[in-house]
Design a protein around this motif. Structure first.
Motif, PDB file in Angstrom:
ATOM      1  N   ASN A 218      11.509 -54.218 -21.030  1.00 57.38           N
ATOM      2  CA  ASN A 218      12.869 -54.269 -20.519  1.00 57.38           C
ATOM      3  C   ASN A 218      12.890 -53.740 -19.083  1.00 57.38           C
ATOM      4  O   ASN A 218      12.139 -52.821 -18.732  1.00 57.38           O
ATOM      5  N   PRO A 219      13.749 -54.276 -18.236  1.00 57.50           N
ATOM      6  CA  PRO A 219      13.817 -53.802 -16.854  1.00 57.50           C
ATOM      7  C   PRO A 219      14.576 -52.475 -16.768  1.00 57.50           C
ATOM      8  O   PRO A 219      15.371 -52.129 -17.637  1.00 57.50           O
ATOM      9  N   LEU A 220      14.292 -51.727 -15.693  1.00 55.56           N
ATOM     10  CA  LEU A 220      15.063 -50.516 -15.391  1.00 55.56           C
ATOM     11  C   LEU A 220      16.442 -50.909 -14.876  1.00 55.56           C
ATOM     12  O   LEU A 220      16.592 -51.947 -14.219  1.00 55.56           O
ATOM     13  N   PRO A 221      17.488 -50.127 -15.120  1.00 59.58           N
ATOM     14  CA  PRO A 221      17.501 -48.867 -15.891  1.00 59.58           C
ATOM     15  C   PRO A 221      17.727 -49.073 -17.388  1.00 59.58           C
ATOM     16  O   PRO A 221      17.774 -48.117 -18.142  1.00 59.58           O
ATOM     17  N   LYS A 222      17.830 -50.359 -17.817  1.00 59.60           N
ATOM     18  CA  LYS A 222      18.080 -50.636 -19.225  1.00 59.60           C
ATOM     19  C   LYS A 222      16.993 -50.043 -20.114  1.00 59.60           C
ATOM     20  O   LYS A 222      17.282 -49.552 -21.219  1.00 59.60           O
ATOM     21  N   SER A 223      15.769 -50.068 -19.639  1.00 59.00           N
ATOM     22  CA  SER A 223      14.642 -49.634 -20.474  1.00 59.00           C
ATOM     23  C   SER A 223      14.722 -48.146 -20.836  1.00 59.00           C
ATOM     24  O   SER A 223      14.116 -47.719 -21.831  1.00 59.00           O
ATOM     25  N   LEU A 224      15.453 -47.345 -20.053  1.00 55.14           N
ATOM     26  CA  LEU A 224      15.502 -45.905 -20.314  1.00 55.14           C
ATOM     27  C   LEU A 224      16.090 -45.588 -21.683  1.00 55.14           C
ATOM     28  O   LEU A 224      15.707 -44.591 -22.316  1.00 55.14           O
ATOM     29  N   PHE A 262      12.537 -40.485 -31.616  1.00 52.98           N
ATOM     30  CA  PHE A 262      12.564 -41.926 -31.376  1.00 52.98           C
ATOM     31  C   PHE A 262      13.961 -42.527 -31.549  1.00 52.98           C
ATOM     32  O   PHE A 262      14.156 -43.705 -31.237  1.00 52.98           O
ATOM     33  N   ASP A 263      14.882 -41.733 -32.032  1.00 56.60           N
ATOM     34  CA  ASP A 263      16.250 -42.220 -32.210  1.00 56.60           C
ATOM     35  C   ASP A 263      17.034 -41.984 -30.920  1.00 56.60           C
ATOM     36  O   ASP A 263      17.639 -40.932 -30.712  1.00 56.60           O
ATOM     37  N   LEU A 264      17.025 -42.986 -30.041  1.00 52.69           N
ATOM     38  CA  LEU A 264      17.671 -42.830 -28.731  1.00 52.69           C
ATOM     39  C   LEU A 264      19.188 -42.824 -28.818  1.00 52.69           C
ATOM     40  O   LEU A 264      19.862 -42.457 -27.843  1.00 52.69           O
ATOM     41  N   GLU A 265      19.733 -43.192 -29.950  1.00 52.40           N
ATOM     42  CA  GLU A 265      21.185 -43.174 -30.124  1.00 52.40           C
ATOM     43  C   GLU A 265      21.647 -41.899 -30.829  1.00 52.40           C
ATOM     44  O   GLU A 265      22.840 -41.718 -31.055  1.00 52.40           O
ATOM     45  N   GLY A 306       9.899 -38.614 -23.849  1.00 48.01           N
ATOM     46  CA  GLY A 306      10.215 -38.782 -22.437  1.00 48.01           C
ATOM     47  C   GLY A 306      11.687 -38.711 -22.085  1.00 48.01           C
ATOM     48  O   GLY A 306      12.067 -39.109 -20.978  1.00 48.01           O
ATOM     49  N   THR A 307      12.513 -38.173 -22.959  1.00 46.50           N
ATOM     50  CA  THR A 307      13.953 -38.140 -22.675  1.00 46.50           C
ATOM     51  C   THR A 307      14.283 -37.243 -21.482  1.00 46.50           C
ATOM     52  O   THR A 307      15.177 -37.561 -20.687  1.00 46.50           O
ATOM     53  N   PHE A 308      13.573 -36.127 -21.325  1.00 38.71           N
ATOM     54  CA  PHE A 308      13.824 -35.274 -20.163  1.00 38.71           C
ATOM     55  C   PHE A 308      13.546 -36.050 -18.878  1.00 38.71           C
ATOM     56  O   PHE A 308      14.317 -35.989 -17.907  1.00 38.71           O
ATOM     57  N   ALA A 309      12.442 -36.781 -18.859  1.00 34.96           N
ATOM     58  CA  ALA A 309      12.107 -37.578 -17.674  1.00 34.96           C
ATOM     59  C   ALA A 309      13.157 -38.653 -17.423  1.00 34.96           C
ATOM     60  O   ALA A 309      13.486 -38.961 -16.267  1.00 34.96           O
ATOM     61  N   ILE A 334       6.946 -43.669 -24.137  1.00 35.44           N
ATOM     62  CA  ILE A 334       7.340 -43.175 -22.810  1.00 35.44           C
ATOM     63  C   ILE A 334       7.151 -44.273 -21.769  1.00 35.44           C
ATOM     64  O   ILE A 334       8.041 -44.537 -20.942  1.00 35.44           O
ATOM     65  N   ALA A 335       6.009 -44.935 -21.800  1.00 37.88           N
ATOM     66  CA  ALA A 335       5.729 -45.984 -20.820  1.00 37.88           C
ATOM     67  C   ALA A 335       6.689 -47.156 -20.968  1.00 37.88           C
ATOM     68  O   ALA A 335       7.103 -47.773 -19.969  1.00 37.88           O
ATOM     69  N   SER A 336       7.070 -47.479 -22.226  1.00 36.43           N
ATOM     70  CA  SER A 336       7.989 -48.600 -22.445  1.00 36.43           C
ATOM     71  C   SER A 336       9.369 -48.320 -21.855  1.00 36.43           C
ATOM     72  O   SER A 336      10.114 -49.257 -21.552  1.00 36.43           O
ATOM     73  N   ARG A 337       9.682 -47.041 -21.655  1.00 37.04           N
ATOM     74  CA  ARG A 337      10.976 -46.681 -21.052  1.00 37.04           C
ATOM     75  C   ARG A 337      10.924 -46.736 -19.526  1.00 37.04           C
ATOM     76  O   ARG A 337      11.923 -46.455 -18.864  1.00 37.04           O
ATOM     77  N   GLY A 338       9.767 -47.087 -18.976  1.00 37.58           N
ATOM     78  CA  GLY A 338       9.633 -47.156 -17.528  1.00 37.58           C
ATOM     79  C   GLY A 338       9.311 -45.812 -16.914  1.00 37.58           C
ATOM     80  O   GLY A 338       9.572 -45.580 -15.722  1.00 37.58           O
ATOM     81  N   LEU A 339       8.709 -44.925 -17.706  1.00 37.46           N
ATOM     82  CA  LEU A 339       8.396 -43.576 -17.253  1.00 37.46           C
ATOM     83  C   LEU A 339       6.880 -43.365 -17.260  1.00 37.46           C
ATOM     84  O   LEU A 339       6.136 -44.155 -17.853  1.00 37.46           O
ATOM     85  N   ILE A 340       6.423 -42.320 -16.608  1.00 37.75           N
ATOM     86  CA  ILE A 340       4.984 -42.068 -16.473  1.00 37.75           C
ATOM     87  C   ILE A 340       4.543 -41.078 -17.532  1.00 37.75           C
ATOM     88  O   ILE A 340       5.102 -39.969 -17.639  1.00 37.75           O
ATOM     89  N   SER A 341       3.518 -41.457 -18.305  1.00 30.96           N
ATOM     90  CA  SER A 341       3.000 -40.569 -19.348  1.00 30.96           C
ATOM     91  C   SER A 341       1.556 -40.208 -19.054  1.00 30.96           C
ATOM     92  O   SER A 341       0.822 -40.984 -18.427  1.00 30.96           O
ATOM     93  N   MET A 342       1.149 -39.017 -19.514  1.00 31.49           N
ATOM     94  CA  MET A 342      -0.247 -38.577 -19.421  1.00 31.49           C
ATOM     95  C   MET A 342      -0.659 -38.052 -20.785  1.00 31.49           C
ATOM     96  O   MET A 342       0.004 -37.164 -21.347  1.00 31.49           O
ATOM     97  N   HIS A 343      -1.751 -38.605 -21.323  1.00 34.40           N
ATOM     98  CA  HIS A 343      -2.225 -38.225 -22.648  1.00 34.40           C
ATOM     99  C   HIS A 343      -3.204 -37.064 -22.515  1.00 34.40           C
ATOM    100  O   HIS A 343      -4.424 -37.230 -22.523  1.00 34.40           O
ATOM    101  N   ILE A 344      -2.680 -35.853 -22.364  1.00 32.58           N
ATOM    102  CA  ILE A 344      -3.511 -34.651 -22.253  1.00 32.58           C
ATOM    103  C   ILE A 344      -2.888 -33.547 -23.099  1.00 32.58           C
ATOM    104  O   ILE A 344      -1.681 -33.522 -23.344  1.00 32.58           O
ATOM    105  N   SER A 345      -3.731 -32.598 -23.520  1.00 38.17           N
ATOM    106  CA  SER A 345      -3.263 -31.473 -24.332  1.00 38.17           C
ATOM    107  C   SER A 345      -2.896 -30.301 -23.429  1.00 38.17           C
ATOM    108  O   SER A 345      -3.193 -30.292 -22.226  1.00 38.17           O
ATOM    109  N   VAL A 346      -2.292 -29.296 -24.038  1.00 37.62           N
ATOM    110  CA  VAL A 346      -1.836 -28.143 -23.268  1.00 37.62           C
ATOM    111  C   VAL A 346      -2.992 -27.288 -22.767  1.00 37.62           C
ATOM    112  O   VAL A 346      -2.825 -26.458 -21.880  1.00 37.62           O
TER     113      VAL A 346
END
Length: 449
Positions: A218-224, A262-265, A306-309, A334-346
């Motif tokens: 989906n295009p931004l900003p709809k994808s958020l 995962f429940d964005l609503e 990725g909701t904070f982002a 996160i990536a599907s929302r048009g945001l940047i994700s990094m798969h790393i641990s704390v």
């Protein structure tokens, strides 16, 4: 004629006279001996007689001394018993140490006598039993142009986590695949290796499986705030096989990490919009602590879906979100929302240069489940990547009441953050007797003149 005695009267007289004389001598000798004995023991000139006296005894004192001796004997027996117990424990410990020493000696004997003991777990040993592909992927590579002054070497080692040294069999399995072919669908296995400290994992020369029927995002900003199609990811590693399943599992009684994310609503729709003056800080209030437009880029540690982002992007702030795929496709979502994700641990060092980020945020992830020493290193790393005047938003840090002021407040003070806002409150859902607390804090990296 008369008797024989009458016939020889002169022969008997000399015999009787001799016996009488002998008896008198014996009697005289006895008398003299007695007189001498009396004189020895009673004579005034002998010191033996003067000093000879019978001792007198204090029975009470003797009884007391006897009781004291009994008590000392009882104490000695008790000490002896304790020493025997300690000796038994020491013997057990000594046997264990000897067993461990024997094991280490056996390991050392397997190596060349010219090697140092520390080389038992060296990087070269890690590569020694691995496949050719694993050695190529992790071993040293000679620089084509020779020695480089920038690196100070003529070769490069690809990055691989030090924890991999402890898990050679798992690492060998991870690096087993057909070169140029499709990679095994081993996301769960690989992530477990990462969480053990084998992070980063080595690179591989294979292609990840692609989702069937893939569609454009989906295009931004709809994808958020729009649920992506199920065909956007590969579902093989996860219990749920659709996003609808992920949304519905919030109703299940079992525990899932971030089970309603995962429940964005649902609750995600209102996160960080409102400031209640307590533990919940609002994004507008946080951004208002700095001149408008000066918070531009940042990091969210353990940011779920990725909701904070997404909220920050609506305020023209770019946030990189780190997340783990704990039985859910968090990074893909996160990536599907048009945001940047990094798969790393704390536990991994943050992949940002120092003094570069305007804001770092973390909600729930940084808490008392992290070992204190590792947490302090993490806090210093956050301080490192923040620019002077940058904001660290520590959101709902969980701990026990006994830890709050004794461990975490002094730790944050040691790191050197300046407190802009601080709110603490009890977590009461499991009962007040648990003494569980949250605190939220807005901290600033000082600007030094």
């Amino acid at each position: 004629m008369g008797s024989g005695d009458d016939d020889h009267p002169s022969s008997k007289r000399p015999i009787q006279h001799t016996q009488t004389k002998y008896k008198l001598k014996i009697l005289l000798l006895v008398i003299l001996t007695n007189l001498l004995t009396i004189y020895v023991f009673t004579g005034p000139s002998l010191p033996i007689a003067q000093n000879l006296s019978l001792p007198t005894w204090d029975h009470t004192k003797l009884l007391n001394e006897l009781n004291i001796t009994k008590r000392e004997l009882a104490n000695s027996r008790a000490q002896n018993s304790d020493l025997q117990q300690h000796l038994k424990a020491s013997n057990i410990l000594t046997k264990s140490l000897l067993t461990e020493l024997s094991r280490l000696n056996a390991a050392i004997d397997q190596h060349s006598s010219s090697k140092e003991v520390s080389s038992i777990f060296s990087f070269d040993d890690l590569l020694s039993d691995l496949s050719t592909e694993a050695k190529l992927g992790m071993g040293p590579q000679k620089l084509p142009l020779g020695y480089s002054p920038r690196s100070g070497s003529d070769e490069l080692y690809p990055s691989v986590g030090g924890g991999c040294l402890r898990y050679k069999e798992e690492l060998a399995q991870y690096m087993t695949y057909k070169i140029g072919g499709e990679c095994p669908v081993d996301d769960v296995f690989a992530q477990r290796l990462m969480l053990k400290g084998c992070e980063p994992l080595p690179r591989r020369r294979c292609h990840p499986k692609s989702p069937a029927g893939y569609k454009e995002p989906n295009p931004l900003p709809k994808s958020l705030w729009t649920m992506p199609p199920d065909t956007s990811i590969v579902w093989d590693p996860y219990t749920c096989k659709s996003y609808g399943c992920l949304v519905e599992r919030k109703k299940l009684p079992v525990f899932y990490d971030c089970k309603d994310c995962f429940d964005l609503e649902g609750r995600e729709k209102s996160r960080w919009l409102f400031d209640n003056g307590g533990l919940d800080f609002g994004i507008n209030e946080v951004l208002g602590t700095k001149p408008h437009g000066t918070i531009r880029i940042g990091l969210d540690i353990g940011g779920g879906t990725g909701t904070f982002a997404a909220r920050m992007k609506e305020n023209n702030v770019t946030i990189v979100t780190t997340s783990m795929n704990l039985d859910g496709p968090f990074n893909s979502f996160i990536a599907s929302r048009g945001l940047i994700s990094m798969h790393i641990s704390v536990s991994q060092r943050l992949s940002f240069f120092e003094n570069t980020l305007d804001i770092v945020h973390s909600m729930h992830i940084l808490s008392n489940w992290i070992p204190d020493t590792m947490l302090e290193f993490t806090l210093y790393d956050i301080y490192r990547v923040l620019r002077p005047g940058g904001i660290f938003w520590l959101d709902h840090f969980f701990c026990l009441g006994s830890q709050l002021n004794s461990t975490y407040v002094p730790m944050l003070d040691r790191v050197g953050f300046k407190k802009l806002r601080w709110n603490a409150g009890m977590k009461l859902d499991r009962g007040i007797d648990k003494n569980e607390w949250y605190f939220s804090a807005l901290l600033e990296k000082p600007v030094k003149s």
